[in-house]
Design a protein around this motif. Structure first.
Motif, PDB file in Angstrom:
ATOM      1  N   ALA A  36      -0.894  -6.995  20.213  1.00  0.00           N
ATOM      2  CA  ALA A  36       0.015  -7.942  19.585  1.00  0.00           C
ATOM      3  C   ALA A  36      -0.044  -8.305  17.971  1.00  0.00           C
ATOM      4  N   GLU A  37      -1.126  -8.089  17.513  1.00  0.00           N
ATOM      5  CA  GLU A  37      -0.901  -8.336  15.888  1.00  0.00           C
ATOM      6  C   GLU A  37      -1.570  -7.037  15.314  1.00  0.00           C
ATOM      7  N   ARG A  38      -0.663  -6.210  15.208  1.00  0.00           N
ATOM      8  CA  ARG A  38      -1.123  -4.813  14.762  1.00  0.00           C
ATOM      9  C   ARG A  38      -1.288  -4.748  13.277  1.00  0.00           C
ATOM     10  N   LYS A  39      -0.498  -5.707  12.535  1.00  0.00           N
ATOM     11  CA  LYS A  39      -0.458  -5.628  11.219  1.00  0.00           C
ATOM     12  C   LYS A  39      -1.815  -6.311  10.616  1.00  0.00           C
ATOM     13  N   ALA A  40      -2.226  -7.212  11.221  1.00  0.00           N
ATOM     14  CA  ALA A  40      -3.566  -7.954  11.041  1.00  0.00           C
ATOM     15  C   ALA A  40      -4.792  -6.840  11.270  1.00  0.00           C
ATOM     16  N   MET A  41      -4.430  -6.103  12.158  1.00  0.00           N
ATOM     17  CA  MET A  41      -5.515  -5.014  12.655  1.00  0.00           C
ATOM     18  C   MET A  41      -5.629  -3.788  11.692  1.00  0.00           C
ATOM     19  N   LEU A  42      -4.754  -3.781  10.644  1.00  0.00           N
ATOM     20  CA  LEU A  42      -4.657  -2.556   9.829  1.00  0.00           C
ATOM     21  C   LEU A  42      -6.033  -2.646   9.143  1.00  0.00           C
ATOM     22  N   ARG A  43      -6.634  -4.072   8.724  1.00  0.00           N
ATOM     23  CA  ARG A  43      -7.953  -4.123   8.189  1.00  0.00           C
ATOM     24  C   ARG A  43      -8.854  -4.505   8.924  1.00  0.00           C
ATOM     25  N   GLY A  44      -8.548  -4.807  10.258  1.00  0.00           N
ATOM     26  CA  GLY A  44      -9.695  -5.101  11.206  1.00  0.00           C
ATOM     27  C   GLY A  44     -10.116  -4.006  11.909  1.00  0.00           C
ATOM     28  N   ILE A  45      -9.447  -2.851  12.255  1.00  0.00           N
ATOM     29  CA  ILE A  45      -9.900  -1.522  12.955  1.00  0.00           C
ATOM     30  C   ILE A  45      -9.259  -0.498  12.276  1.00  0.00           C
ATOM     31  N   GLY A  48      -2.297   5.028   4.251  1.00  0.00           N
ATOM     32  CA  GLY A  48      -2.701   3.727   4.747  1.00  0.00           C
ATOM     33  C   GLY A  48      -2.562   2.652   3.816  1.00  0.00           C
ATOM     34  N   LEU A  49      -3.058   3.034   2.444  1.00  0.00           N
ATOM     35  CA  LEU A  49      -2.869   1.955   1.552  1.00  0.00           C
ATOM     36  C   LEU A  49      -1.339   1.436   1.108  1.00  0.00           C
ATOM     37  N   ARG A  50      -0.545   2.477   1.244  1.00  0.00           N
ATOM     38  CA  ARG A  50       0.870   2.011   1.015  1.00  0.00           C
ATOM     39  C   ARG A  50       1.436   1.263   1.948  1.00  0.00           C
ATOM     40  N   GLN A  51       0.873   1.518   3.270  1.00  0.00           N
ATOM     41  CA  GLN A  51       1.265   0.630   4.561  1.00  0.00           C
ATOM     42  C   GLN A  51       0.679  -0.679   4.396  1.00  0.00           C
ATOM     43  N   MET A  52      -0.364  -1.069   3.763  1.00  0.00           N
ATOM     44  CA  MET A  52      -1.031  -2.287   3.621  1.00  0.00           C
ATOM     45  C   MET A  52      -0.199  -3.003   2.328  1.00  0.00           C
ATOM     46  N   GLY A  53       0.769  -2.198   1.563  1.00  0.00           N
ATOM     47  CA  GLY A  53       1.522  -2.953   0.680  1.00  0.00           C
ATOM     48  C   GLY A  53       1.275  -2.893  -0.713  1.00  0.00           C
ATOM     49  N   MET A  54       0.153  -1.803  -0.832  1.00  0.00           N
ATOM     50  CA  MET A  54      -0.091  -1.337  -2.240  1.00  0.00           C
ATOM     51  C   MET A  54       0.906  -0.565  -2.922  1.00  0.00           C
ATOM     52  N   ASN A  55       1.174  -0.757  -4.160  1.00  0.00           N
ATOM     53  CA  ASN A  55       2.065  -0.042  -4.646  1.00  0.00           C
ATOM     54  C   ASN A  55       1.689   1.684  -5.238  1.00  0.00           C
ATOM     55  N   ALA A  56       2.374   2.587  -5.580  1.00  0.00           N
ATOM     56  CA  ALA A  56       2.076   3.876  -5.445  1.00  0.00           C
ATOM     57  C   ALA A  56       1.000   4.236  -6.614  1.00  0.00           C
ATOM     58  N   LYS A  57       1.282   3.459  -7.592  1.00  0.00           N
ATOM     59  CA  LYS A  57       0.188   3.570  -8.840  1.00  0.00           C
ATOM     60  C   LYS A  57      -1.215   2.900  -8.335  1.00  0.00           C
ATOM     61  N   GLU A  58      -1.158   1.907  -7.910  1.00  0.00           N
ATOM     62  CA  GLU A  58      -2.592   1.377  -7.397  1.00  0.00           C
ATOM     63  C   GLU A  58      -3.030   2.183  -6.400  1.00  0.00           C
ATOM     64  N   ALA A  59      -2.488   2.758  -5.226  1.00  0.00           N
ATOM     65  CA  ALA A  59      -2.591   3.549  -4.413  1.00  0.00           C
ATOM     66  C   ALA A  59      -3.283   4.783  -4.832  1.00  0.00           C
ATOM     67  N   GLY A  60      -2.786   5.518  -5.596  1.00  0.00           N
ATOM     68  CA  GLY A  60      -3.055   6.594  -6.226  1.00  0.00           C
ATOM     69  C   GLY A  60      -4.441   6.458  -7.066  1.00  0.00           C
ATOM     70  N   ALA A  61      -4.585   5.276  -7.715  1.00  0.00           N
ATOM     71  CA  ALA A  61      -5.860   5.301  -8.564  1.00  0.00           C
ATOM     72  C   ALA A  61      -7.116   5.223  -7.574  1.00  0.00           C
ATOM     73  N   ARG A  62      -6.676   4.234  -6.729  1.00  0.00           N
ATOM     74  CA  ARG A  62      -7.766   4.035  -5.571  1.00  0.00           C
ATOM     75  C   ARG A  62      -8.235   5.480  -4.916  1.00  0.00           C
ATOM     76  N   VAL A  63      -7.298   6.335  -4.631  1.00  0.00           N
ATOM     77  CA  VAL A  63      -7.733   7.441  -4.065  1.00  0.00           C
ATOM     78  C   VAL A  63      -8.374   8.297  -4.994  1.00  0.00           C
ATOM     79  N   LEU A  64      -8.138   8.538  -6.305  1.00  0.00           N
ATOM     80  CA  LEU A  64      -8.897   9.502  -6.959  1.00  0.00           C
ATOM     81  C   LEU A  64     -10.145   8.904  -7.458  1.00  0.00           C
ATOM     82  N   ALA A  65     -10.332   7.467  -7.527  1.00  0.00           N
ATOM     83  CA  ALA A  65     -11.685   6.860  -7.621  1.00  0.00           C
ATOM     84  C   ALA A  65     -12.631   7.238  -6.425  1.00  0.00           C
ATOM     85  N   MET A  66     -11.736   7.049  -5.420  1.00  0.00           N
ATOM     86  CA  MET A  66     -12.827   7.364  -4.044  1.00  0.00           C
ATOM     87  C   MET A  66     -13.132   9.243  -4.053  1.00  0.00           C
TER      88      MET A  66
END
Length: 240
Positions: free
Chosen positions: A69-78, A101-119
């Motif tokens: 029932a709370e799928r959005k909250a579960m994005l970070r839970g599961i 997945g980061l974009r689904q959580m509301g992160m903008n493209a630039k921030e998501a791209g930076a997080r991906v490259l760092a990982m």
């Protein structure tokens, strides 16, 4: 405070066929295994925990929330990792898949791209960023799916037979990486050898809990029963 995964009298049926029978579990350990034969209901149980479907009866709670029932909250839970990475991958390049997945959580493209490259740099795979997913091996695609889930920082990771299609060296590499995770990890398996280091084991048989406890108690009993069944010519009957 994380209260773990709590199932209370959970049942699940499809078109009148009962898959799970009134299962009650309290899973609060860091490393949990759910074992059973193919068709025992263990993957159905995992999908209920992930909120991919709702139980027919009873309740499922993850950290106090209803995952279906709370799928959005579960994005970070599961986070969930399936046996076949090709059932999970939807984008053509590594960086696009990791950023989704980061974009689904509301992160903008630039921030998501930076997080991906760092990982990718941290994992020693910066050169993978623009690589086509089709160029990766089975084990590399499974690693990609794992990293895509971990980027979302879930509190609990659900693994559905994650090593079944991998060769032994690739299994060893992925198991070593997973052993370093801080998250609670719930692993579905039919192979006792892959879950011997877990804190808690649940044995599912014909949609019911046959036994649960520490590996030293549950795994030998499971193996003895599988050996017993293997001595019977039991696969001659057609499924009803």
């Amino acid at each position: 405070m994380d209260s773990g995964i709590i199932l209370n009298q959970v049942g699940f049926s499809v078109q009148g066929k009962v898959i799970l029978h009134e299962i009650s579990l309290s899973l609060t350990g860091r490393r949990i295994a759910i074992i059973g034969r193919n068709g025992s209901g263990k993957t159905t149980l995992l999908r209920l925990m992930a909120g991919l479907m709702a139980p027919t009866s009873g309740t499922v709670r993850v950290a106090g929330l209803d995952p279906a029932a709370e799928r959005k909250a579960m994005l970070r839970g599961i986070g969930i990792l399936f046996q076949n990475p090709d059932h999970q991958i939807i984008f053509p390049t590594v960086e696009e898949e990791l950023a989704f997945g980061l974009r689904q959580m509301g992160m903008n493209a630039k921030e998501a791209g930076a997080r991906v490259l760092a990982m990718l740099r941290t994992e020693g795979r910066a050169h993978w960023a623009s690589a086509p997913v089709s160029s990766l091996s089975q084990g590399q695609r499974q690693w990609l799916c794992l990293m895509a889930v971990l980027l979302m920082e879930p509190e609990t990771l659900l693994l559905d037979e994650p090593f079944a299609a991998l060769d032994l060296p690739t299994q060893a590499r992925l198991q070593r990486r997973m052993s370093q995770l801080d998250q609670r990890v719930v692993t579905i398996s039919h192979d006792p050898a892959t879950v011997i280091d877990c804190d808690h084991v649940v044995w599912i048989e014909n949609g019911r809990v046959a036994a649960e406890g520490v590996p030293a108690e549950v795994l030998p009993a499971f193996k003895d029963e599988m050996d017993r069944l293997g001595l019977r010519d039991a696969d001659t009957d057609l499924a009803g």
